[in-house]
Design an enzyme around this catalytic site. Structure first.
Site, PDB file in Angstrom:
ATOM      1  N   ASP A   1       0.861  -1.197   0.000  1.00  0.00           N
ATOM      2  CA  ASP A   1       0.000   0.000   0.000  1.00  0.00           C
ATOM      3  C   ASP A   1       0.893   1.241   0.000  1.00  0.00           C
ATOM      4  OD1 ASP A   1      -2.292   1.579   0.031  1.00  0.00           O
ATOM      5  OD2 ASP A   1      -2.533   1.478   2.208  1.00  0.00           O
TER       6      ASP A   1
ATOM      7  N   ASP B   1       2.389   2.185   8.015  1.00  0.00           N
ATOM      8  CA  ASP B   1       1.072   1.676   7.615  1.00  0.00           C
ATOM      9  C   ASP B   1       1.230   0.336   6.897  1.00  0.00           C
ATOM     10  OD1 ASP B   1      -1.619   1.505   7.302  1.00  0.00           O
ATOM     11  OD2 ASP B   1      -1.853   3.261   6.003  1.00  0.00           O
TER      12      ASP B   1
HETATM   13  N1  LIG Z   1       4.167   6.270  14.030  1.00  0.00           N
HETATM   14  C1  LIG Z   1       3.721   7.422  13.535  1.00  0.00           C
HETATM   15  N2  LIG Z   1       4.399   8.573  13.752  1.00  0.00           N
HETATM   16  C2  LIG Z   1       3.942   9.745  13.269  1.00  0.00           C
HETATM   17  N3  LIG Z   1       2.793   9.890  12.565  1.00  0.00           N
HETATM   18  C3  LIG Z   1       2.065   8.781  12.333  1.00  0.00           C
HETATM   19  C4  LIG Z   1       2.476   7.498  12.789  1.00  0.00           C
HETATM   20  N4  LIG Z   1       1.562   6.590  12.416  1.00  0.00           N
HETATM   21  C5  LIG Z   1       0.602   7.278  11.753  1.00  0.00           C
HETATM   22  N5  LIG Z   1       0.895   8.592  11.685  1.00  0.00           N
HETATM   23  C6  LIG Z   1       0.068   9.650  11.063  1.00  0.00           C
HETATM   24  O1  LIG Z   1      -1.282   9.220  10.988  1.00  0.00           O
HETATM   25  C7  LIG Z   1      -1.685   9.075   9.620  1.00  0.00           C
HETATM   26  C8  LIG Z   1      -2.543   7.808   9.449  1.00  0.00           C
HETATM   27  O2  LIG Z   1      -1.816   6.666   9.834  1.00  0.00           O
HETATM   28  P1  LIG Z   1      -1.816   5.330   8.970  1.00  0.00           P
HETATM   29  O3  LIG Z   1      -1.042   4.300   9.748  1.00  0.00           O
HETATM   30  O4  LIG Z   1      -1.346   5.629   7.589  1.00  0.00           O
HETATM   31  O5  LIG Z   1      -3.351   4.929   9.005  1.00  0.00           O
HETATM   32  P2  LIG Z   1      -4.446   4.686   7.857  1.00  0.00           P
HETATM   33  O6  LIG Z   1      -4.524   3.211   7.766  1.00  0.00           O
HETATM   34  O7  LIG Z   1      -5.675   5.338   8.396  1.00  0.00           O
HETATM   35  O8  LIG Z   1      -3.935   5.321   6.568  1.00  0.00           O
HETATM   36  C9  LIG Z   1      -0.388   9.030   8.835  1.00  0.00           C
HETATM   37  O9  LIG Z   1      -0.561   9.502   7.516  1.00  0.00           O
HETATM   38  C10 LIG Z   1       0.526   9.910   9.638  1.00  0.00           C
HETATM   39  O10 LIG Z   1       0.284  11.274   9.339  1.00  0.00           O
HETATM   40 MG   LIG Z   2      -2.094   5.329   5.692  1.00  0.00          MG
END
Ligand SMILES: Nc1ncnc2c1ncn2[C@@H]1O[C@H](COP(=O)(O)OP(=O)(O)O)[C@@H](O)[C@H]1O
Ligand SMILES: [Mg+2]
Length: 238
Positions: free
Chosen positions: A175, A192
């Site tokens: 992804d 992610d």
């Molecule tokens: N470990 C992390 N550190 C900093 N920001 C994070 C982290 N994990 C997620 N984020 C923020 O949260 C957003 C959504 O997280 P993500 O894991 O991509 O979830 P989703 O499955 O909803 O896309 C990311 O685009 C980022 O901006």
């Molecule tokens: Mg994401």
């Protein structure tokens, strides 16, 4: 059993957003000393909620909560069926979301152990995943929002991470896009990884080609043109 979040401020963060069973899961992680206090919701997405918290030492950590009702059941099954690590699992909605959370944890663990730049996974329970906070004061920007001094250098750095992910962790992200890469002080951090699959997965190659296409599409707009086949070879060839 009686249960409570550690502090009444914690309630302000989760009230109206999380269901009771998720609150219990967070409490469980608090009682195991993995999560300290919650400090705020960063992102309320369709399928997950990202909350900033702190650990026992007061360092910031990220709590990613997978929504059970909103989960895309069909999509999740595609990534779990065919992955030999998940043979024989029950496929009800709740257990599928719990497996998804476990899968993101184990993918991050493998990637981290192989030296790939990912948020270090800290723990998980049910639909709640805890990991390293990527940021300095505020959260690091996504690639799509980051100001890049040299897009070519960043592109090459991402390809190196994908090669490590493939060769040393044996995984395909599946992804990858400018939304799932963070840029911290010029260093790329891939995250992610719930849908990431082992390279033995029957669709792994298809997913890798799509990841490379997404990456090249984004960087072409920044003036970086690389032959997609060569990029793919750089990732796959030993
Ligand atoms: N470990 C992390 N550190 C900093 N920001 C994070 C982290 N994990 C997620 N984020 C923020 O949260 C957003 C959504 O997280 P993500 O894991 O991509 O979830 P989703 O499955 O909803 O896309 C990311 O685009 C980022 O901006
Ligand atoms: Mg994401």
């Amino acid at each position: 059993m009686t249960w409570t979040l550690k502090d009444s401020n914690d309630w302000k963060v989760v009230e109206g957003i999380l269901d009771i069973s998720t609150v219990k899961a967070i409490y469980h992680l608090q009682s195991r000393g993995i999560i300290g206090h919650l400090s705020g919701v960063v992102k309320e997405g369709k399928e997950s909620t990202i909350v900033v918290a702190d650990d026992k030492e007061g360092n910031k950590i990220i709590v990613k909560i997978f929504k059970i009702e909103a989960s895309q059941f069909q999509k999740m099954q595609k990534y779990i069926v065919g992955d030999k690590r998940f043979v024989g699992m029950k496929l009800g909605r709740r257990s599928l979301v719990f497996e998804w959370c476990r899968k993101e944890f184990s993918n991050l663990k493998r990637a981290d152990a192989a030296g790939v730049n990912v948020p270090r996974p800290i723990g998980f329970y049910r639909n709640v995943l805890v990991m390293e906070y990527i940021g300095n004061g505020g959260l690091s920007p996504k690639l799509k929002d980051a100001q890049l001094e040299s897009p070519l250098k960043v592109f090459n750095a991402i390809v190196r991470e994908l090669r490590k992910l493939y060769q040393d962790a044996g995984l395909v992200h599946a992804d990858l896009s400018e939304f799932n890469i963070l840029v911290k002080d010029g260093v790329v951090v891939i995250h992610d990884m719930g849908q990431s699959v082992e390279k033995s997965h029957q669709l792994a190659h298809e997913f890798l080609v799509r990841d490379v296409n997404n990456l090249c599409r984004y960087f072409e707009k920044l003036g970086v043109c690389r032959d997609k086949e060569k990029v793919l070879d750089e990732i796959i060839k030993t």
